[in-house]
Design an enzyme around this catalytic site. Sequence first.
Site, mmCIF file in Angstrom:
data_model
loop_
_atom_site.group_PDB
_atom_site.id
_atom_site.type_symbol
_atom_site.label_atom_id
_atom_site.label_comp_id
_atom_site.label_asym_id
_atom_site.label_seq_id
_atom_site.Cartn_x
_atom_site.Cartn_y
_atom_site.Cartn_z
ATOM 1 N N VAL A 1 -17.340 10.587 3.297
ATOM 2 C CA VAL A 1 -17.753 9.677 2.231
ATOM 3 C C VAL A 1 -18.874 8.818 2.788
ATOM 4 C CG1 VAL A 1 -17.083 7.803 0.675
ATOM 5 C CG2 VAL A 1 -15.413 9.585 1.271
ATOM 6 N N ALA B 1 12.953 10.647 -3.549
ATOM 7 C CA ALA B 1 14.343 10.621 -4.044
ATOM 8 C C ALA B 1 14.507 9.844 -5.342
ATOM 9 C CB ALA B 1 15.269 10.048 -2.973
ATOM 10 N N HIS C 1 9.078 5.878 4.442
ATOM 11 C CA HIS C 1 8.422 4.728 3.825
ATOM 12 C C HIS C 1 7.418 4.104 4.779
ATOM 13 C CE1 HIS C 1 12.557 4.499 1.706
ATOM 14 N NE2 HIS C 1 11.736 5.273 1.020
ATOM 15 N N GLU D 1 -6.963 16.518 -4.397
ATOM 16 C CA GLU D 1 -5.609 16.566 -3.834
ATOM 17 C C GLU D 1 -5.504 17.695 -2.805
ATOM 18 O OE1 GLU D 1 -2.205 16.422 -2.410
ATOM 19 O OE2 GLU D 1 -2.617 14.843 -3.895
ATOM 20 N N GLY E 1 -0.573 5.850 -6.223
ATOM 21 C CA GLY E 1 -1.805 5.092 -6.406
ATOM 22 C C GLY E 1 -2.870 5.901 -7.116
#
Length: 538
Positions: free
Chosen positions: A232, A90, A472, A34, A15
């Site tokens: 934030v 993968a 996932h 990051e 994203g």
Amino acid sequence: MNYDFDYLIVGSGFGGAVSALRLAEKGYSVGVMEMGCRWDPDKLPSSTWNLRRWLWQPSLGWRGFFKISWFRHVMVLHGNAVGGGSITYANTLLQPKPKVWREGSWAGLTDWESVMPGHYDTARRMLGVTENRILGPADELLREGAKEMGREDSYYRTQVGVFFGDPGDEPGQQYDDPYFEGRGPARNSCIGCGGCMVGCRYNAKNTLDKNYLYLAERQGAQVFAETRVVDVKPLGDAKDGSEGYVVTTASSSWMPGLWRRRRWRVKGVVFSASSLGTQKLLFELRDRGSLPNISNQLGRRVRTNAESLIGVRLPGKPEMDRGIAIGSGFYLDEHTHIEATRYPRGSDAMGLLVTALTRGRPDWTRILTWLRTVLLLLVRKPSKVLPLLSPFGMARQTVIFLCMQTLEGHIDMRYQRRWYWPFSKRMVSYGPRIPTYIPQANEFALKMARRLGGMAGSLITEILFNLPATAHCMGGAAMGKSAEEGVIDHRQRVFGYRNLYICDGSVLGANLGVNPSLTITALTEHAMSHIPAKCEVE
């Protein structure tokens, strides 16, 4: 008002990298924060036994790119690096069946089945998606297994983000940029070493630092590695962020003295820190009052593709490590598919979590069944079973089966204090247990083991703790019609705030049943397409 960046992006995965490129192309100044490190091929670990370079656990001085997060309901495997999960995933880039857009919280928010195909096409082109050309021994065994189950017609080569070079050329050959008309880096063709999930050392894997993020930096986007966002807040008197935000960052290093904080004034923020990372950050921001209007739907409907990792370990010296990380798959039934997965030779650390596969109910009685199974194996075939229970040689000897289901099911995440550590809060999972025992998949593994003369295996966490593993993790900040039904709208704008977006796996509103990377990429393309160019708003 003076701003450091027009947009600040939290995370550089599927994203964040897409957001960085598309916003930079539209003329915006972009900063990407990051938490993980930037990796060059020569710095990647040679195997998973090099924990310091493989695992991300900065409190121990381990600054790798692979992270394991433990919850009561699930063990989540995810990435942490410049390029996000693309460094360790993968390569598999599959499009889910169209029915997923008619399910879950995003159903009916827009005409997804008309809107998304074009964005999927863009995502495939940018990520260099192609059909796998290298079938290793494990893939051939999976094909034979599919044939035995009467499902050979469903067998497929995976769609992957790997550069294979020109047909007939020698593997490992270097080519000028094959994807972006010379604007991208030179590449080398895949040699089929199986090392995709330990970081590609041979310049063949289409990681984000070679496409979206690479091009974004050349458009002026700035990437700040080893930097985490800790706060934030809306700027000025506007509580909805219409005047912008002040973002506070700190070093992600564990070392004392390196926790210096810095504040950035920005017009907008894109949260792309992965499903878990974004949920955790938003929980913290809402809890401390920085973003108090975040929907109460945060943490709801977290999905895992209902996965199970099983496999068959073979005696002798087979070459199950040859090929790419996930080279093939087949559909065991309408809702269940199995993929052949591998680690490179010598990367056996995950073997510490593997034991003999066990039938039985997924409760405490399964532990007794497991003990009985292991004891019987040791009594009947000690010389054969003892080596197979050792982690060493696991990658070379094991056909790993990744089983995924499209059946609906989810858990919830909450942010609270733990009874045994009341001094801080953390995310805690709630809800019905995720299945750790998929009978039809386990029977397939046992059948393959009997035919091949090997030992079927599964993760010991599934047996001892009824705890499945997933790579996932999806949902938790999903789409909805309003803040009462979701955290974001169908353009991935956070309800209650201006210029605040979420673009990662947390936005997914249904169980995809396939690796979500391609869908996250396509959805981010969709979200960014609705942001006008900078020249149009000034």
